[in-house]
Design an enzyme around this catalytic site. Structure first.
Site, mmCIF file in Angstrom:
data_model
loop_
_atom_site.group_PDB
_atom_site.id
_atom_site.type_symbol
_atom_site.label_atom_id
_atom_site.label_comp_id
_atom_site.label_asym_id
_atom_site.label_seq_id
_atom_site.Cartn_x
_atom_site.Cartn_y
_atom_site.Cartn_z
ATOM 1 N N GLU A 278 31.771 31.032 42.800
ATOM 2 C CA GLU A 278 31.375 29.951 41.651
ATOM 3 C C GLU A 278 31.038 28.773 42.626
ATOM 4 O OE1 GLU A 278 34.399 29.554 38.897
ATOM 5 O OE2 GLU A 278 34.094 27.203 38.809
ATOM 6 N N PHE B 23 37.676 35.131 30.967
ATOM 7 C CA PHE B 23 38.252 35.073 29.589
ATOM 8 C C PHE B 23 37.272 35.488 28.438
ATOM 9 C CE2 PHE B 23 36.050 30.430 29.676
ATOM 10 C CZ PHE B 23 35.002 30.630 28.704
ATOM 11 N N HIS C 248 43.275 32.710 37.695
ATOM 12 C CA HIS C 248 43.322 33.612 36.873
ATOM 13 C C HIS C 248 44.067 34.651 36.807
ATOM 14 C CE1 HIS C 248 38.404 32.535 37.620
ATOM 15 N NE2 HIS C 248 38.919 31.927 36.868
ATOM 16 N N ASN D 9 34.788 35.537 36.227
ATOM 17 C CA ASN D 9 35.953 34.796 35.534
ATOM 18 C C ASN D 9 36.218 35.467 34.120
ATOM 19 O OD1 ASN D 9 33.389 33.470 36.779
ATOM 20 N ND2 ASN D 9 34.852 31.641 36.666
ATOM 21 N N VAL E 172 58.627 30.722 22.013
ATOM 22 C CA VAL E 172 59.424 31.766 21.909
ATOM 23 C C VAL E 172 60.388 32.332 23.080
ATOM 24 C CG1 VAL E 172 59.216 34.339 21.569
ATOM 25 C CG2 VAL E 172 57.638 32.771 20.251
ATOM 26 N N GLY F 120 36.971 25.882 33.229
ATOM 27 C CA GLY F 120 35.561 25.332 33.399
ATOM 28 C C GLY F 120 34.568 25.853 32.455
ATOM 29 N N GLY G 196 44.300 28.357 27.723
ATOM 30 C CA GLY G 196 43.654 28.160 28.852
ATOM 31 C C GLY G 196 42.072 27.543 28.469
ATOM 32 N N GLY H 147 45.503 38.285 28.515
ATOM 33 C CA GLY H 147 45.011 38.914 29.881
ATOM 34 C C GLY H 147 45.966 39.620 30.414
ATOM 35 N N TYR I 211 43.152 32.834 24.095
ATOM 36 C CA TYR I 211 42.051 33.717 23.792
ATOM 37 C C TYR I 211 42.643 34.956 22.860
ATOM 38 C CZ TYR I 211 39.209 30.712 26.699
ATOM 39 O OH TYR I 211 38.439 29.851 27.175
ATOM 40 N N MET J 142 33.417 28.690 32.270
ATOM 41 C CA MET J 142 32.283 29.610 32.493
ATOM 42 C C MET J 142 32.694 30.968 31.904
ATOM 43 S SD MET J 142 32.281 28.932 36.748
ATOM 44 C CE MET J 142 30.819 29.778 36.995
#
Ligand code: FAE
Length: 546
Positions: free
Chosen positions: A401, A526, A486, A524, A292, A162, A157, A514, A63, A164
């Site tokens: 969830e 992201f 997570h 969640n 890297v 999922g 990821g 993150g 992300y 969500m």
């Protein structure tokens, strides 16, 4: 933007002219290596060449990395993305790119010889099996006290999750990112992230009738009968596509048990959203199966980046050294933290501050299952995409969830992944003797998560006259307290970095994933990772770039 805002000092301060002079160099270097011809051609450029000089190098394609690449490219900067996993664009011998959850194979796990499914047992029997070692899509990375699941491949990821897509409640935001202006996030960056990710909500009328969401409706009934708030949760899955799957007019994915090892259809991963847009600019090149291993100041300014090119059994087939004017660490909370503690300890980046590696949390993840009565079946057809949650955050510190168990048979089980307000935080450190980064998390530190999740499920069990399942995670084990999906933190915003992700101690080094979030997102994560990356890259482009 003003001249004053450009970094000037230090061996790695870049002049405006130097930076401008180097834009275009990625494409040029690649073209010289014979992979593509004209600059900004539509065909995807090949992997980065040894000795290349690039204006911006992004480590990782999840992300944070995808947001950085897109926005830099739109600002006219050529970007080279380095990704240790595969590009997942070629079907296997079964004609599909990704295997189902119930039939894992060589594509499923990152360099393991035996699968390590989050749900390790069923009806008391272990379900893991031997697989050939391969650069598969899901990494179950073992540390002393926890296994951290992460996506590997172009898209990070987003390939395995999922989908969500949850924006935290505004009242909880100050605890998630205390130094960030909430008005800006909720007015601008969360909406921008949700739009960029293609977030949508299930049609409630369809939900009420769809066979594949009986498990969620049972979850709703039980939650509401115990007085808990139950809520729909948005997702990046294409809900219209899922309706077609259910109607039998589209090839099944969510309704065919695809999720943990990738979805062949329906899910909008970053490959379909941010990365597609980034590639369309013609300014973004991605080197898959490139890892890297080092970043250090280069003599003439910028940074020397060392990259191992690997094959599908994980062996290094080439080592490349490139120079980047700016480096964005987007290797995920674990990947970025491991790199930074190593680089500080080994003297590659000695000026990183003492916050590097700290503030790591597991978003309070804990799993459990409940055994329902025979008159409460959850359905043999279950969509792999969760669409609802039970919110007891304020009273009990847990948001659960309602998760599927897509086994293809009736299990009479309700399954949940809880996100809890676990206050424990761990630290990554470099072990020079083993040459590996270690994480101080201890399994016992999950106890607060279990207690918080119990505020929901003890009450539901008592109301329904039901019990916990003890056959899902090993013999007589109720709680899966040894994993997280997570990982968050390790290079916390406004501690290891300034308030926009610029690493303290070095001009032109940024964290944008993150790792910036201090261990818990209350939901969640992201969407928050994406929104924060949108906020930070906008500032960086406005003030640090020519
Ligand atoms: P991430 O997406 O992990 O990307 C980092 C990338 O960097 C990866 O592609 C790595 O392979 C790559 N990389 C690492 N080290 C290197 C290196 N040295 N050189 C080159 N490349 C490297 O980072 N979150 C939600 O919000 N909703 C969900 O429903 C959800 N479900 C999940 C289910 C599962 C099974 C898993 C594993 C995670 C789930 N998550 C979910 C978490 C979410 O996927 C995760 O928070 C984000 O992917 C993290 O984004 P980052 O950009 O930080």
């Amino acid at each position: 933007m003003s001249e004053r805002s450009l970094p000037k000092s230090g061996s790695n301060g870049l002049s405006r002219r130097g930076f401008l002079g180097r834009t275009g160099s990625i494409i040029g270097a690649v073209a010289l290596a014979g992979h593509i011809t004209p600059a900004h051609a539509a065909a995807p450029p090949g992997p980065i060449a040894d000795g290349a000089r690039v204006p911006a190098l992004v480590i990782g394609t999840g992300y944070g990395g995808s947001v950085a690449a897109l926005r830099l490219a739109q600002a006219g900067v050529d970007v080279q993305m380095i990704e240790m996993g595969m590009s997942w664009d070629t079907p296997g011998s079964d004609g599909k790119i990704f295997p189902k959850v119930t039939t894992p194979d060589y594509r499923s796990f990152w360099l393991r010889t035996r699968t390590k499914a989050p749900l390790s047992n069923f009806l008391g029997f272990p379900i893991d099996k031997d697989v050939p070692k391969y650069t598969g899509i899901l990494d179950a990375e073992d540390f002393a006290g926890i296994t951290v699941y992460q996506g590997r491949g172009v898209g990070g990821g987003s390939l395995v999750n999922g989908g969500m897509a949850v924006t935290p409640k505004r009242a909880n935001f100050a605890a998630v990112l205390p130094s960030v202006n909430a008005d800006e996030m909720y007015d601008t960056y969360y909406p921008r992230a949700n739009a960029g990710l293609g977030v949508g909500m299930i049609d409630p009328a369809w939900f009420d009738t769809a066979d594949c969401y009986q498990f969620s409706r049972v979850g709703r009934k039980h939650a509401q009968r115990s007085g808990f708030a139950w809520t729909f949760v948005p997702d990046v899955y294409d809900w219209d596509y899922m309706k077609q799957e259910a109607a039998g007019t589209a090839t099944k994915s969510a309704l065919a048990g695809e999720i943990l090892y990738g979805n062949n259809h329906g899910k909008k991963s970053l490959v379909q959203t941010y990365l597609a847009q980034a590639k369309a600019t013609g300014r973004v090149a991605i080197s898959a199966l490139h890892k890297v291993t080092s970043v250090s100041p280069a003599a003439g300014g910028g940074y020397t980046v060392t990259i191992d090119q690997i094959n599908t059994t994980g062996d290094t087939v080439a080592t490349k050294t490139v120079t980047a004017d700016r480096v964005f660490f987007a290797a995920g909370s674990v990947g970025t933290s491991k790199l930074l503690v190593k680089l500080k300890a080994t003297g590659a980046l000695p000026n990183l501050n003492g916050e590097v590696g700290k503030g790591w949390g597991e978003n309070g993840n804990v799993m459990c299952g409940r055994a329902n009565h025979m008159w409460d079946p959850t359905g043999k057809l279950q969509s792999t995409i969760p669409c609802s949650g039970i919110d007891n955050w304020d009273a009990g510190g847990a948001f659960a969830e309602v998760a599927p168990l897509p086994t293809g048979i009736e299990t009479y089980a309700s399954f949940y992944l809880s996100i809890t307000k676990n206050p424990n935080r761990a630290e990554f450190t470099w072990n020079a003797a083993t040459g590996k980064a270690e994480l101080s998390w201890q399994t016992a530190w999950k106890q607060p998560s279990i207690s918080m999740a119990k505020t929901i499920f003890d009450k539901i069990n008592s109301k329904e006259g039901t019990i916990y399942r003890t056959d899902l995670f090993g013999a007589n084990k109720i709680w899966n307290d040894t994993l997280t999906y997570h990982p968050l933190g390790g290079a916390v915003l406004n501690k290891a970095t300034d308030n926009y992700g610029r690493l303290h101690g070095y001009t032109g080094l940024y964290v944008i994933d993150g790792a910036l979030i201090p261990g818990n997102a209350s939901v969640n994560p992201f969407v928050t990772i994406t929104a924060l990356a949108e906020r930070n890259i906008e500032k960086i482009i406005a003030t640090d770039l020519p």
